[in-house]
Enzyme design. Structure first.
Site, PDB file in Angstrom:
ATOM      1  N   ALA A 100      50.400  12.752 -12.107  1.00 11.21           N
ATOM      2  CA  ALA A 100      50.268  13.954 -11.278  1.00 11.21           C
ATOM      3  C   ALA A 100      50.987  13.779  -9.941  1.00 11.21           C
ATOM      4  O   ALA A 100      51.651  14.705  -9.454  1.00 11.21           O
ATOM      5  CB  ALA A 100      48.793  14.273 -11.052  1.00 11.21           C
ATOM      6  N   HIS A 123      55.972   4.454 -17.555  1.00 10.24           N
ATOM      7  CA  HIS A 123      55.316   5.374 -18.483  1.00 10.24           C
ATOM      8  C   HIS A 123      56.353   6.429 -18.848  1.00 10.24           C
ATOM      9  O   HIS A 123      57.096   6.892 -17.987  1.00 10.24           O
ATOM     10  CB  HIS A 123      54.115   6.013 -17.785  1.00 10.24           C
ATOM     11  CG  HIS A 123      53.158   6.725 -18.688  1.00 10.24           C
ATOM     12  ND1 HIS A 123      53.137   6.549 -20.059  1.00 10.24           N
ATOM     13  CD2 HIS A 123      52.169   7.619 -18.402  1.00 10.24           C
ATOM     14  CE1 HIS A 123      52.168   7.283 -20.568  1.00 10.24           C
ATOM     15  NE2 HIS A 123      51.578   7.961 -19.591  1.00 10.24           N
ATOM     16  N   GLY A 152      47.723  -3.129 -14.253  1.00  9.29           N
ATOM     17  CA  GLY A 152      48.408  -3.899 -13.224  1.00  9.29           C
ATOM     18  C   GLY A 152      47.614  -5.111 -12.797  1.00  9.29           C
ATOM     19  O   GLY A 152      48.188  -6.154 -12.441  1.00  9.29           O
ATOM     20  N   ASP A 207      51.209   5.218 -26.062  1.00  8.79           N
ATOM     21  CA  ASP A 207      50.342   4.924 -24.927  1.00  8.79           C
ATOM     22  C   ASP A 207      49.174   5.896 -24.840  1.00  8.79           C
ATOM     23  O   ASP A 207      48.016   5.490 -24.706  1.00  8.79           O
ATOM     24  CB  ASP A 207      51.155   4.961 -23.630  1.00  8.79           C
ATOM     25  CG  ASP A 207      50.341   4.504 -22.431  1.00  8.79           C
ATOM     26  OD1 ASP A 207      50.122   3.290 -22.297  1.00  8.79           O
ATOM     27  OD2 ASP A 207      49.909   5.359 -21.641  1.00  8.79           O
ATOM     28  N   GLU A 211      45.272   4.814 -25.416  1.00  4.04           N
ATOM     29  CA  GLU A 211      44.257   4.968 -24.373  1.00  4.04           C
ATOM     30  C   GLU A 211      43.089   5.815 -24.850  1.00  4.04           C
ATOM     31  O   GLU A 211      41.933   5.501 -24.580  1.00  4.04           O
ATOM     32  CB  GLU A 211      44.877   5.615 -23.137  1.00  4.04           C
ATOM     33  CG  GLU A 211      45.836   4.723 -22.387  1.00  4.04           C
ATOM     34  CD  GLU A 211      46.615   5.473 -21.333  1.00  4.04           C
ATOM     35  OE1 GLU A 211      47.266   4.812 -20.511  1.00  4.04           O
ATOM     36  OE2 GLU A 211      46.596   6.726 -21.331  1.00  4.04           O
ATOM     37  N   GLU A 243      24.037  -7.011 -29.763  1.00  2.00           N
ATOM     38  CA  GLU A 243      24.614  -6.852 -31.096  1.00  2.00           C
ATOM     39  C   GLU A 243      25.805  -5.897 -31.112  1.00  2.00           C
ATOM     40  O   GLU A 243      26.644  -5.963 -32.001  1.00  2.00           O
ATOM     41  CB  GLU A 243      23.542  -6.353 -32.086  1.00  2.00           C
ATOM     42  CG  GLU A 243      22.467  -7.365 -32.408  1.00  2.00           C
ATOM     43  CD  GLU A 243      22.979  -8.567 -33.183  1.00  2.00           C
ATOM     44  OE1 GLU A 243      24.116  -8.518 -33.708  1.00  2.00           O
ATOM     45  OE2 GLU A 243      22.243  -9.571 -33.262  1.00  2.00           O
ATOM     46  N   SER A 269      29.930 -15.930 -40.648  1.00  2.00           N
ATOM     47  CA  SER A 269      29.126 -16.234 -41.826  1.00  2.00           C
ATOM     48  C   SER A 269      29.646 -15.467 -43.041  1.00  2.00           C
ATOM     49  O   SER A 269      30.304 -14.425 -42.911  1.00  2.00           O
ATOM     50  CB  SER A 269      27.668 -15.865 -41.584  1.00  2.00           C
ATOM     51  OG  SER A 269      27.505 -14.453 -41.554  1.00  2.00           O
TER      52      SER A 269
END
Length: 347
Positions: A100, A123, A152, A207, A211, A243, A269
């Site tokens: 932006a 980007h 970064g 990208d 994300e 968990e 396991s």
């Protein structure tokens, strides 16, 4: 540039052995690199470049990030300037502002793009969606990209540890005939592990998908769904979090990162192995349509437009902080805060 076989697919990559730091310094010895923006990528890339011996300055508007740059050793009037002054002094302009902010600052940056300069992004957003961003570079400058595959902060941390964060590189426009040498040298200079070739369009498509997908959006959704299921069936917050999150991040992911998924499975396991192999199919089938829809939204530019519209609002930061606060104060992440304090290294 070397060719490497990735699971039967040959890709072009550049390694630090092939293009050492000394060569990168020689390529850029007469260049002045201006890092514009000191937010997410700016500190890591500029500090790594500085520590690697390149002629780098920072361009930043007054405010908290300007003060952060001063705290990091950038000197106002010597190596730290306003955005326009830094752009004027530079031969390579690294635009590391938010998407932006790039739109907002583009007129000020564009006026200093003299012929032969290089315009650098981390980007592909601004160029790929130029019909939406209005960012159209002049034809007589190089337009290049180095996109570290991480934050970064990670780029800087790994650099200080003597490691490197892998990055993609791309050339959108080679006006000088030097774009390849420039972009690879910059990739080495900012601290990349190895560089892999892409395009601006492919970088932004992958990208934005990543994300919103496995890197951030999908992982939070999956973790929350499992946590909620355990809690709804009478498990305590501690058990549900351990968990769901703690074992994943502290035990299994390091195994996964070291030698791959099969190696991680082999070190669990036999019961865990059997269950994982049986259930990965249903999870794949359930989520594949979501990823296909996500990629389509990215490709059509809908995700880009949503980002532009949202992040350009004057109250964007307040709304973002409210959403992050709700995430932080959710039961799962409140449980996580307690679990992290109980780790042995914190006791």
């Amino acid at each position: 540039m070397a060719q490497m076989n990735f699971g039967g697919v040959v890709e072009n990559v550049v390694t630090r052995e092939e293009f050492p730091l000394e060569k990168a310094r020689e390529v850029l010895k007469d260049e002045v690199i201006a890092v514009i923006g000191y937010g997410v990528q700016g500190p890591g890339q500029s500090l790594n470049l500085r520590d690697n011996g390149f002629n780098v300055i920072v361009g930043q508007r007054p405010g908290k990030t300007f003060d952060k740059a001063v705290a990091d050793g950038w000197v106002p009037g010597e190596t730290l300037f306003g955005i326009e002054e830094a752009c004027e002094k530079a031969t390579i302009i690294q635009v590391l502002l938010s998407d932006a902010a790039q739109i907002e600052c583009w007129p000020a940056i564009k006026k200093h793009l003299a012929p032969g300069k290089a315009l650098y992004f981390s980007h592909g957003f601004a160029i790929t969606y130029k019909d939406r961003t209005g960012i159209v570079p002049p034809a007589d400058v190089d337009v290049i990209l180095i996109a570290p595959k991480g934050s970064g902060t990670s780029l800087r941390t790994m650099f200080l540890e003597g490691r490197g964060l892998n990055s993609s590189f791309a050339i959108f426009q080679d006006a000088t005939g030097k774009a390849w040498d420039r972009v690879v040298a910059l990739g080495i200079g900012v601290g990349s592990g190895y560089l892999f070739e892409t395009t601006f369009k492919k970088e932004v498509y992958s990208d934005l998908t990543g994300e919103r997908g496995t890197l951030m959006g999908a992982i939070q959704g999956l973790l929350l769904a499992q946590y909620e299921t355990l809690r709804e069936n009478g498990h305590t917050p501690s058990e549900a979090f351990n968990e769901t999150v703690e074992e994943l991040t502290q035990s299994l992911m390091p195994l996964f990162a070291k030698n791959g998924m099969d190696w991680m499975y082999a070190n669990c396991s036999t019961t865990a192995q059997r269950g994982a192999l049986d259930w990965m199919g249903p999870f794949h089938d359930a989520t594949k349509p979501v990823f296909e829809k996500l990629y389509s939204e990215v490709k059509q530019g809908h995700e880009a437009q949503r980002s532009i519209d949202s992040n350009s609002q004057p109250d964007y930061r307040e709304k973002l902080n409210a959403e992050l606060k709700a995430l932080r104060e959710s039961e799962m992440w409140q449980a996580g805060a307690v679990v992290r304090k109980l780790r042995p290294e914190n006791s």
